[in-house]
Write a protein that holds these residues in place. Structure first.
Motif, PDB file in Angstrom:
ATOM      1  N   TYR A   1     142.428 -35.203  52.513  1.00 58.04           N
ATOM      2  CA  TYR A   1     143.112 -35.132  53.804  1.00 58.04           C
ATOM      3  C   TYR A   1     143.527 -36.513  54.277  1.00 58.04           C
ATOM      4  CZ  TYR A   1     143.865 -34.236  58.785  1.00 58.04           C
ATOM      5  OH  TYR A   1     144.413 -34.171  60.054  1.00 58.04           O
ATOM      6  N   ARG A   2     142.615 -37.455  54.252  1.00 56.58           N
ATOM      7  CA  ARG A   2     142.923 -38.782  54.780  1.00 56.58           C
ATOM      8  C   ARG A   2     143.880 -39.540  53.867  1.00 56.58           C
ATOM      9  NH1 ARG A   2     143.269 -38.977  59.358  1.00 56.58           N
ATOM     10  NH2 ARG A   2     141.127 -38.610  60.047  1.00 56.58           N
TER      11      ARG A   2
ATOM     12  N   LEU B  38     146.473 -38.315  52.516  1.00 56.37           N
ATOM     13  CA  LEU B  38     147.823 -37.873  52.894  1.00 56.37           C
ATOM     14  C   LEU B  38     148.146 -38.203  54.342  1.00 56.37           C
ATOM     15  CD1 LEU B  38     148.006 -34.314  51.266  1.00 56.37           C
ATOM     16  CD2 LEU B  38     148.932 -36.453  50.368  1.00 56.37           C
ATOM     17  N   TYR B  39     147.144 -38.170  55.198  1.00 56.25           N
ATOM     18  CA  TYR B  39     147.362 -38.327  56.641  1.00 56.25           C
ATOM     19  C   TYR B  39     146.429 -39.404  57.194  1.00 56.25           C
ATOM     20  CZ  TYR B  39     149.464 -33.795  55.679  1.00 56.25           C
ATOM     21  OH  TYR B  39     150.213 -32.780  55.143  1.00 56.25           O
TER      22      TYR B  39
ATOM     23  N   GLU C  21     142.525 -34.686  63.586  1.00 58.81           N
ATOM     24  CA  GLU C  21     142.154 -33.278  63.638  1.00 58.81           C
ATOM     25  C   GLU C  21     140.659 -33.185  63.338  1.00 58.81           C
ATOM     26  OE1 GLU C  21     145.517 -30.227  62.330  1.00 58.81           O
ATOM     27  OE2 GLU C  21     145.049 -31.645  60.723  1.00 58.81           O
TER      28      GLU C  21
ATOM     29  N   ASP D 117     148.894 -30.777  49.223  1.00 54.58           N
ATOM     30  CA  ASP D 117     148.676 -30.841  50.673  1.00 54.58           C
ATOM     31  C   ASP D 117     147.196 -30.649  50.966  1.00 54.58           C
ATOM     32  OD1 ASP D 117     149.266 -31.168  53.317  1.00 54.58           O
ATOM     33  OD2 ASP D 117     150.424 -29.310  53.539  1.00 54.58           O
TER      34      ASP D 117
ATOM     35  N   LYS E 145     144.855 -29.446  54.486  1.00 53.07           N
ATOM     36  CA  LYS E 145     145.021 -28.916  55.836  1.00 53.07           C
ATOM     37  C   LYS E 145     143.664 -28.614  56.469  1.00 53.07           C
ATOM     38  CE  LYS E 145     149.196 -26.467  54.330  1.00 53.07           C
ATOM     39  NZ  LYS E 145     149.799 -25.139  54.106  1.00 53.07           N
TER      40      LYS E 145
ATOM     41  N   GLU F 143     146.503 -41.418  59.633  1.00 54.63           N
ATOM     42  CA  GLU F 143     146.341 -41.617  61.080  1.00 54.63           C
ATOM     43  C   GLU F 143     146.289 -40.305  61.863  1.00 54.63           C
ATOM     44  OE1 GLU F 143     149.429 -44.255  62.360  1.00 54.63           O
ATOM     45  OE2 GLU F 143     148.749 -45.905  61.076  1.00 54.63           O
ATOM     46  N   LYS F 144     146.255 -39.195  61.177  1.00 56.52           N
ATOM     47  CA  LYS F 144     146.268 -37.897  61.861  1.00 56.52           C
ATOM     48  C   LYS F 144     144.895 -37.591  62.441  1.00 56.52           C
ATOM     49  CE  LYS F 144     148.199 -33.264  61.098  1.00 56.52           C
ATOM     50  NZ  LYS F 144     148.828 -32.385  60.076  1.00 56.52           N
TER      51      LYS F 144
END
Length: 249
Positions: free
Chosen positions: A185-186, A188-189, A194, A228, A230, A191-192
């Protein structure tokens, strides 16, 4: 391939909250769950999607436990890590496939007052050694009971001495796992924000005062195969929500 991991906080409870319908709706190739809190004879999940279901229960009834549902039969199944001191609580299942392993884990919580912190530190080293001993690339998922960075928790400043966000646990997670495996997860993202877990107290989920403590980690050689990752925050039934990995293997 679509892979799901979910700490259900009691399989018998979640079965009363549309769990089978969720299995059908998500339609994952592999669906791993943690904290079943049940013995094998107490678990009956009727879902035609999954002809293969594997259960590892704790010796202590109503506690811990893991389970994996899969569409494709594995080459082999291992329960635990072949380490007697760590294998009484049903915390690990490993499925072997031709090109990779899938491992689900329910990492011990350090507990109130950090009474199990020392054991937790031993566990992290043992689990890391176990994963590194496997002779194919690994996809490891579950409730790792640690929020890695401040971005992974709503209130970092007030939690530095609480189980799941101590410096000891976070450093151990980095040194024993993230040094060898990729946080999908991190990656790919970066600074997201969740979360995957919210306390049942203080309307935490309603306020989104959560923690990201559920992960899919993969061997570095699988990083380029990640499609991905999620966090399925719209799925209820537990104090955790499922986390998903889409990967081409």
């Amino acid at each position: 391939m679509k892979c799901i991991s979910w700490n259900v906080n009691g399989i018998r409870a979640v079965l009363k909250k549309d769990f089978v319908e969720i299995l059908y709706a998500l339609d994952a190739d592999i669906f791993c769950i943690q904290e079943t809190k049940a013995q094998p004879d107490q678990i009956e999940v009727d879902c035609e999607l999954y002809p293969y279901q594997y259960i590892n229960s704790a010796q202590k009834k109503g506690y811990s436990g893991t389970m994996i549902f899969c569409k494709e039969e594995p080459l082999s199944i291992r329960y635990g890590m072949n380490m007697e001191e760590h294998d009484t609580e049903g915390r690990v299942i490993t499925l072997e496939y031709p090109e990779y392993y899938v491992v689900t884990v329910y990492t011990p919580n350090s507990g109130d007052g950090l009474k199990r912190l020392d054991y937790r530190m031993e566990w992290d080293k043992a689990f890391s050694a176990y994963l590194k001993s496997l002779d194919k690339p690994v996809m490891a998922c579950g409730d790792f009971n640690v929020a890695n960075e401040e971005i992974d928790i709503k209130n970092p400043k007030t939690n530095h001495k609480n189980a799941g966000f101590t410096d000891e646990e976070r450093n151990s997670f980095k040194e024993n796992l993230l040094a060898y495996f990729v946080d999908t997860y991190r990656s790919l993202y970066p600074e997201k924000v969740e979360y995957s877990w919210w306390s049942y107290r203080f309307k935490a989920r309603e306020k989104n005062a959560g923690w990201r403590i559920d992960y899919w980690l993969v061997s570095p050689e699988l990083k380029d195969k990640i499609v991905d990752a999620k966090i399925l925050t719209d799925i209820y039934g537990s104090d955790h929500c499922p986390v998903q990995l889409d990967i081409e293997v």
